[in-house]
Motif scaffolding. Structure first.
Motif, PDB file in Angstrom:
ATOM      1  N   ARG A 149       0.820  -1.211   0.000  1.00 34.33           N
ATOM      2  CA  ARG A 149       0.000   0.000   0.000  1.00 34.33           C
ATOM      3  C   ARG A 149       0.850   1.256   0.000  1.00 34.33           C
ATOM      4  N   ASP A 150       2.017   1.204   0.688  1.00 33.43           N
ATOM      5  CA  ASP A 150       2.880   2.376   0.807  1.00 33.43           C
ATOM      6  C   ASP A 150       3.932   2.472  -0.299  1.00 33.43           C
ATOM      7  N   GLY A 151       3.913   1.542  -1.232  1.00 31.43           N
ATOM      8  CA  GLY A 151       4.836   1.606  -2.359  1.00 31.43           C
ATOM      9  C   GLY A 151       6.208   1.020  -2.089  1.00 31.43           C
ATOM     10  N   VAL A 152       6.406   0.362  -0.941  1.00 39.33           N
ATOM     11  CA  VAL A 152       7.691  -0.284  -0.670  1.00 39.33           C
ATOM     12  C   VAL A 152       7.890  -1.473  -1.617  1.00 39.33           C
ATOM     13  N   VAL A 153       6.804  -2.169  -1.924  1.00 44.66           N
ATOM     14  CA  VAL A 153       6.836  -3.277  -2.872  1.00 44.66           C
ATOM     15  C   VAL A 153       6.410  -2.747  -4.232  1.00 44.66           C
ATOM     16  N   PRO A 201       4.992  -2.623  -8.041  1.00 45.58           N
ATOM     17  CA  PRO A 201       3.887  -3.339  -8.698  1.00 45.58           C
ATOM     18  C   PRO A 201       4.349  -4.518  -9.539  1.00 45.58           C
ATOM     19  N   ASP A 202       5.596  -4.458 -10.046  1.00 44.12           N
ATOM     20  CA  ASP A 202       6.107  -5.554 -10.871  1.00 44.12           C
ATOM     21  C   ASP A 202       7.020  -6.487 -10.071  1.00 44.12           C
ATOM     22  N   SER A 203       6.939  -6.446  -8.745  1.00 43.65           N
ATOM     23  CA  SER A 203       7.766  -7.294  -7.892  1.00 43.65           C
ATOM     24  C   SER A 203       7.535  -8.769  -8.192  1.00 43.65           C
ATOM     25  N   GLY A 204       8.596  -9.567  -8.052  1.00 45.50           N
ATOM     26  CA  GLY A 204       8.461 -11.004  -8.209  1.00 45.50           C
ATOM     27  C   GLY A 204       7.597 -11.637  -7.137  1.00 45.50           C
ATOM     28  N   LEU A 205       7.301 -10.897  -6.070  1.00 46.06           N
ATOM     29  CA  LEU A 205       6.401 -11.400  -5.040  1.00 46.06           C
ATOM     30  C   LEU A 205       4.943 -11.367  -5.485  1.00 46.06           C
ATOM     31  N   GLY A 206       4.666 -10.633  -6.550  1.00 47.46           N
ATOM     32  CA  GLY A 206       3.291 -10.413  -6.993  1.00 47.46           C
ATOM     33  C   GLY A 206       2.458 -11.656  -7.208  1.00 47.46           C
ATOM     34  N   PRO A 207       2.948 -12.627  -8.032  1.00 47.98           N
ATOM     35  CA  PRO A 207       2.103 -13.789  -8.321  1.00 47.98           C
ATOM     36  C   PRO A 207       1.641 -14.550  -7.080  1.00 47.98           C
ATOM     37  N   MET A 208       2.438 -14.537  -6.019  1.00 40.45           N
ATOM     38  CA  MET A 208       2.078 -15.291  -4.822  1.00 40.45           C
ATOM     39  C   MET A 208       1.438 -14.432  -3.735  1.00 40.45           C
ATOM     40  N   MET A 209       1.690 -13.128  -3.737  1.00 45.04           N
ATOM     41  CA  MET A 209       1.268 -12.322  -2.599  1.00 45.04           C
ATOM     42  C   MET A 209       0.283 -11.205  -2.920  1.00 45.04           C
ATOM     43  N   PHE A 210       0.188 -10.757  -4.161  1.00 45.50           N
ATOM     44  CA  PHE A 210      -0.719  -9.662  -4.456  1.00 45.50           C
ATOM     45  C   PHE A 210      -2.174 -10.149  -4.422  1.00 45.50           C
ATOM     46  N   TYR A 211      -3.071  -9.192  -4.217  1.00 47.30           N
ATOM     47  CA  TYR A 211      -4.501  -9.507  -4.128  1.00 47.30           C
ATOM     48  C   TYR A 211      -5.034 -10.039  -5.450  1.00 47.30           C
ATOM     49  N   ARG A 212      -5.876 -11.068  -5.336  1.00 51.25           N
ATOM     50  CA  ARG A 212      -6.635 -11.588  -6.471  1.00 51.25           C
ATOM     51  C   ARG A 212      -8.096 -11.698  -6.046  1.00 51.25           C
ATOM     52  N   PRO A 213      -9.019 -11.409  -6.950  1.00 51.12           N
ATOM     53  CA  PRO A 213     -10.445 -11.444  -6.580  1.00 51.12           C
ATOM     54  C   PRO A 213     -10.991 -12.867  -6.584  1.00 51.12           C
ATOM     55  N   ASN A 214     -10.468 -13.704  -5.685  1.00 56.00           N
ATOM     56  CA  ASN A 214     -10.955 -15.077  -5.604  1.00 56.00           C
ATOM     57  C   ASN A 214     -11.005 -15.511  -4.144  1.00 56.00           C
TER      58      ASN A 214
END
Length: 408
Positions: A72-76, A78-91
Motif C-alpha cells: 500500500r505504501d509503495g515499498v513493494v 507493482p512488478d515485484s516477483g512477489l506479486g504472483p504469490m502475494m498480491f490480491y486476487r479477486p478469488n
C-alpha cells in the motif's frame, strides 16, 4: 524489525531445514523476522500454537493482500516477483469472513461430488499413458515426465477438459509459473482455455467440476466461476507435483521405505504422510496481514505487517514434535494442508491422485532406482516450495505393449 534479516529463499534452500528453524527459534522465538526481497520484510511464523492462532483469527490477521502495508505504501513495486504469490486476487484465496465462505462453498460442493472410484481409474489411465511414453527407454525424469504432468491432467479431466486441452493447459502453466517474459501470455492463455470450458458448460451441462461451479448459486458472475477454476487447477497442480515427487524420492532412497519394494513394512501412505510432516509441498505459505497492532509469539506485530505461514517449521515445533519418527506413522495432525478457514479444500482427491501416481510408478517400472546419489537431488529455487528440480531414475526397459496392448 531488525535489519540484516535472513532472506526467506535462503531458509527454504537450507540443506537442513530443522537445523535452520532451530537456529531461528533460538534467535527469535516462535516468530522470526525474515526478508522477502531487499527492503521488504515479513514475519515467519514457526510455532504450532502461534500458527493456529494466525490462521484461525481472521479478524486480526487478514488474507486480503490489500491490507499489506508495504504494498500500500509503495515499498513493494507493482512488478515485484512477489506479486504472483502475494498480491490480491479477486478469488477465494484473497477473501475473509462471509465473502470467503460464499466463495469457498462452491469448491467444497464440487469436490464433494467427485466420484472417487471413477477418479482413481482416470488417474491410473493417465499414469499408464505417461509411463508408456518412456518405459522402453529404461530411464526417465520422474519430475518433468511424470509428477508435473499427472496432477494437471487429472484435475483437467475432473474439471471437464479433454486430454488435449489438459496438455494445452500444462504448457500455459509452465509459462505462468516460470515468471519469465512469457508469464503474462501464459496466464492469458490459461484463463482463455478455462473461459471456453465455462461457455461450453453454460450451453451444455455435464457431470464435472466446471458444470458444478457454473450451476452454483453462490457464484455471481462468469469471472467468479473462472477464478474458482483457476484456484483449483493452478494451486493443485503445483502442490501435488511437489508431493508426488518428494514421496517418490523417499520411497526410492530411505531404507525404511525402499525396503517396501522388497516386502518391507512402510508403504505409500506412510511416505505421503511423512512428506507432509517433514517436507510439505508448501514449505512457506503467503500470507496474512495484520489488521491492527498486536502481538504474536512474543513479537510486536504492526498493522499492515505481512506474516508468512511456516508450515514445515510448525511441524517441527519441539512443543508438539519429537524425533521419534515411528510415533508419527499414521498421524495426520500436521499442518501440510494448513488449517483454519483457508485449509486446503481438496485434501481427499489430492491424496488419491498422489497415492495412485506413486503406486503406479513403483508398480509399472521394473527394478526402478534413483540414477544419481540421493544427496545430489536439488530443488527449484523458491521462497515458498522445495519442489524437486528432477528425479532421474533407471529401470528395466519394457515394451510399451505391456501397458498398452492397443499399440500392437
Amino acid at each position: 524489525m531488525a535489519s540484516g534479516l535472513v532472506p526467506l529463499s535462503v531458509i527454504t534452500a537450507s540443506a537442513s531445514l530443522p537445523e535452520t528453524y532451530r537456529w531461528l527459534r533460538e534467535t527469535w522465538g516462535p516468530v522470526a523476522g525474515v526478508e522477502l526481497e531487499p527492503g521488504v520484510n515479513a514475519w515467519l511464523v514457526m510455532g504450532h500454537p502461534e500458527m493456529l492462532e494466525l490462521v484461525r483469527n481472521e479478524w486480526v490477521f487478514s488474507r486480503d493482500a490489500r491490507n499489506w502495508g508495504d504494498y500500500r505504501d509503495g515499498v513493494v513495486a507493482p512488478d515485484s516477483g512477489l506479486g504472483p504469490m502475494m498480491f490480491y486476487r479477486p478469488n477465494v484465496i484473497g477473501a475473509d469472513g462471509m465473502e470467503h465462505r460464499r466463495l469457498r462453498r462452491p469448491l467444497d460442493d464440487a469436490l464433494a461430488a467427485v466420484d472417487q472410484r471413477q477418479m482413481r481409474r482416470a488417474v491410473e489411465r493417465t499414469c499408464q499413458d505417461l509411463i508408456t511414453a518412456f518405459i522402453h527407454r529404461g530411464h526417465a525424469d520422474l519430475v518433468s515426465e511424470y509428477a508435473q504432468i499427472v496432477p494437471l491432467l487429472a484435475l483437467a479431466e475432473e474439471s471437464g477438459l479433454n486430454p488435449q486441452e489438459g496438455r494445452d493447459l500444462l504448457e500455459t502453466l509452465a509459462a505462468l509459473f516460470g515468471s519469465a517474459d512469457d508469464a503474462q501470455e501464459g496466464n492469458r492463455r490459461f484463463e482463455e482455455i478455462l473461459a471456453r470450458l465455462i461457455r461450453a458448460r453454460q450451453a451444455n451441462s455435464a457431470n464435472d467440476v466446471a458444470s458444478s461451479l457454473v450451476r452454483h448459486p453462490d457464484l455471481r458472475s462468469d469471472d467468479e466461476v473462472l477464478q474458482s477454476l483457476v484456484v483449483l487447477i493452478s494451486a493443485g497442480q503445483q502442490t501435488l507435483s511437489a508431493w508426488i515427487s518428494r514421496a517418490l524420492w523417499l520411497m526410492l532412497t530411505d531404507p525404511r521405505f525402499a525396503s517396501r519394494l522388497r516386502g518391507g513394512r512402510l508403504g505409500v501412505d506412510e511416505a505421503l504422510d511423512e512428506v507432509l510432516w517433514r517436507d510439505p509441498p508448501m514449505t512457506h505459505m503467503p500470507a496474512r496481514y495484520a489488521l491492527i497492532d498486536t502481538e504474536l509469539g512474543g513479537q510486536r506485530i504492526a498493522r499492515g505487517d505481512a506474516l508468512i505461514l511456516g508450515l514445515a517449521a510448525a511441524n517441527t515445533d519441539p512443543r508438539i514434535h519429537t524425533d521419534a519418527v515411528e510415533r508419527e506413522i499414521g498421524n495426520r495432525a500436521h499442518l501440510g494442508f494448513s488449517a483454519g478457514p483457508h485449509q486446503c479444500p481438496a485434501r481427499t482427491p489430492a491424496r488419491l491422485i498422489a497415492r495412485v501416481a506413486v503406486e503406479q510408478a513403483l508398480h509399472l517400472l521394473p527394478r526402478i532406482a534413483l540414477s544419481i546419489p540421493a544427496g545430489t537431488v536439488t530443488s527449484i529455487p523458491s521462497p515458498w516450495m522445495r519442489h524437486l528440480a528432477s528425479l532421474p531414475v533407471t529401470f528395466t526397459p519394457t515394451s510399451d505393449t505391456a501397458l498398452n496392448p492397443s499399440v500392437r
